[in-house]
Design an enzyme around this catalytic site. Structure first.
Site, PDB file in Angstrom:
ATOM      1  N   PHE A  86     -18.071   1.994   0.367  1.00 32.16           N
ATOM      2  CA  PHE A  86     -17.966   2.681  -0.328  1.00 32.16           C
ATOM      3  C   PHE A  86     -17.310   3.884  -0.520  1.00 32.16           C
ATOM      4  CE2 PHE A  86     -15.290  -1.260  -1.371  1.00 32.16           C
ATOM      5  CZ  PHE A  86     -13.875  -0.234  -1.448  1.00 32.16           C
ATOM      6  N   ARG A 140       1.025  -1.366   0.099  1.00 30.87           N
ATOM      7  CA  ARG A 140      -0.010   0.242   0.152  1.00 30.87           C
ATOM      8  C   ARG A 140       0.648   1.385   0.126  1.00 30.87           C
ATOM      9  NH1 ARG A 140      -5.234  -0.612   1.486  1.00 30.87           N
ATOM     10  NH2 ARG A 140      -4.886   1.667   3.063  1.00 30.87           N
ATOM     11  N   LEU A 151      -7.054   5.033  -0.189  1.00 29.16           N
ATOM     12  CA  LEU A 151      -6.766   3.342  -0.674  1.00 29.16           C
ATOM     13  C   LEU A 151      -7.869   2.637   0.381  1.00 29.16           C
ATOM     14  CD1 LEU A 151      -3.390   3.615   0.265  1.00 29.16           C
ATOM     15  CD2 LEU A 151      -3.668   2.645  -1.704  1.00 29.16           C
ATOM     16  N   SER A 152      -8.143   1.208  -0.290  1.00 30.60           N
ATOM     17  CA  SER A 152      -9.390   1.762   0.531  1.00 30.60           C
ATOM     18  C   SER A 152      -9.024   0.370   1.771  1.00 30.60           C
ATOM     19  CB  SER A 152     -10.726   0.256  -0.321  1.00 30.60           C
ATOM     20  OG  SER A 152     -11.059   1.310  -1.576  1.00 30.60           O
ATOM     21  N   CYS A 153      -9.610  -0.560   2.617  1.00 29.96           N
ATOM     22  CA  CYS A 153      -9.319  -0.924   3.240  1.00 29.96           C
ATOM     23  C   CYS A 153      -9.316  -2.296   2.563  1.00 29.96           C
ATOM     24  CB  CYS A 153     -10.008  -1.339   4.577  1.00 29.96           C
ATOM     25  SG  CYS A 153     -12.419  -2.040   4.045  1.00 29.96           S
TER      26      CYS A 153
END
Length: 368
Positions: free
Chosen positions: A218, A23, A76-78
């Protein structure tokens, strides 16, 4: 992720891809942290340790990478949800992929590591984000292209696609996504404020249907009106209705299957909960003019206050009773069908099960 068993056995490619494309390689130097009142910047140069803690807060935590008008507008999505959605996509090498919402470029890089160079097209509405995402993808030698466009329109220039995946939530699946996916292809998208679905396009290309795959929260598409918050809807006037609540409320917080069923039945109703020494309280509003509070008073007592043209506490209890009458279906018992002139959520069976129209926010009655 390892301790919880979150790495999917049927998609063994995902973990090595994340190991190779961590990430932090896709995180901007400025991140944003919620301090309880507002988003505050976290700069890598000023506090590298805090910055890293935001990037790797945990598999269930998103990393906010952009704030617009005080609201988080990109992230930044989980990691746990990213992994779950990639698993749901059932991506194979050589398949052509369309991603809606490039963001930082991390998800596109993961997709390209599986599909191969030149097989992934990602669209991003924000030109600055698109440029930065492309630079990160190029630095990682990912072989994915970022185009500046509205994700709802897809990207017809490279269609048809074998796989389509969205990184933002929709209330209705844009029909363009279906027409740009080949028959038998798969579309994975977050739906509403809770849950993501995987749809398979029919052989004739005239519909797409599939099951809910898991929970996912989201951000909506850029430009989506956030509506009024609870305080704005509630206002300062007196409640128009007051009554006791005899139902135990803890499931509103603790049962994801109930929460998802309520999301389906009451698509425009926001439900918030909080616990204190008196018990669990809940706040409901429809973003327009109706509201309700379910206030724990201690000693097992709860009282409902309601205002506006709708009685949201009553609607909540009716939808809850409907879920109980259906045998407490799990979120995985729900699915979605998308057709040119309608789309709907169903339970257990697309043809014979109960159905609820899927549409832009507004009051949606139960059907079927």
């Amino acid at each position: 992720m390892e301790r919880r068993g979150d790495w999917p056995a049927e998609s063994p490619w995902i973990r090595p891809a994340i190991d190779a494309l961590p990430r932090h390689l896709f995180a901007p130097d400025r991140l944003w942290r919620w301090d309880g009142h507002a988003y505050v910047p976290v700069d890598r140069d000023a506090d590298a340790e805090r910055w890293a803690a935001e990037v790797y807060a945990g598999p269930d935590e998103a990393t906010v990478t952009q704030v617009t008008d005080g609201r988080a507008s990109s992230s930044l999505s989980c990691q746990a949800v990213v992994v779950d959605m990639l698993d749901s996509l059932t991506l194979e090498p050589g398949q052509r992929v369309l991603e809606l919402g490039a963001g930082t470029g991390w998800n596109a890089a993961l997709l390209a590591s599986r599909a191969g160079p030149g097989r992934v097209t990602s669209v991003e509405l924000d030109p600055e984000l698109a440029v930065r995402a492309q630079k990160r993808l190029d630095a990682a030698h990912a072989g994915a292209a970022v185009e500046v466009a509205d994700g709802d329109a897809g990207w017809s220039q490279s269609a048809p696609y074998d796989r389509v995946i969205s990184t933002y939530a929709v209330e209705q699946v844009p029909w363009s996504w279906v027409t740009q996916t080949r028959p038998g292809g798969r579309i994975v998208t977050p739906w509403g404020r809770l849950g993501h679905v995987a749809l398979t396009v029919a052989k004739d290309g005239r519909s797409a249907t599939g099951w809910v795959q898991g929970l996912a929260q989201f951000m909506p598409a850029r430009g989506t009106d956030p509506g009024r918050d609870f305080r704005q809807v509630r206002g300062g006037g007196p409640a128009q209705d007051e009554r006791p609540v005899t139902r135990e409320l803890w499931s509103l917080r603790d049962d994801p299957h109930l929460r998802f069923a309520l999301r389906v039945a009451l698509s425009d109703v926001h439900i918030m909960t909080a616990a204190d020494d008196d018990g669990l309280s809940a706040w409901l509003h429809d973003g327009a003019s109706s509201w309700a509070t379910l206030s724990a008073l201690g000693g097992g007592r709860t009282v409902a206050h309601q205002g506006g043209p709708r009685r949201l506490a009553d609607e909540l209890e009716r939808a809850w009773d409907r879920w109980l009458a259906e045998g407490k279906p799990e979120l995985y018992d729900f699915g979605m069908t998308v057709e040119p002139d309608r789309q709907y959520v169903w339970c257990r069976d697309a043809a014979t099960g109960p159905q609820w129209p899927a549409q832009e926010p507004g009051h949606i009655p139960l059907a079927g």
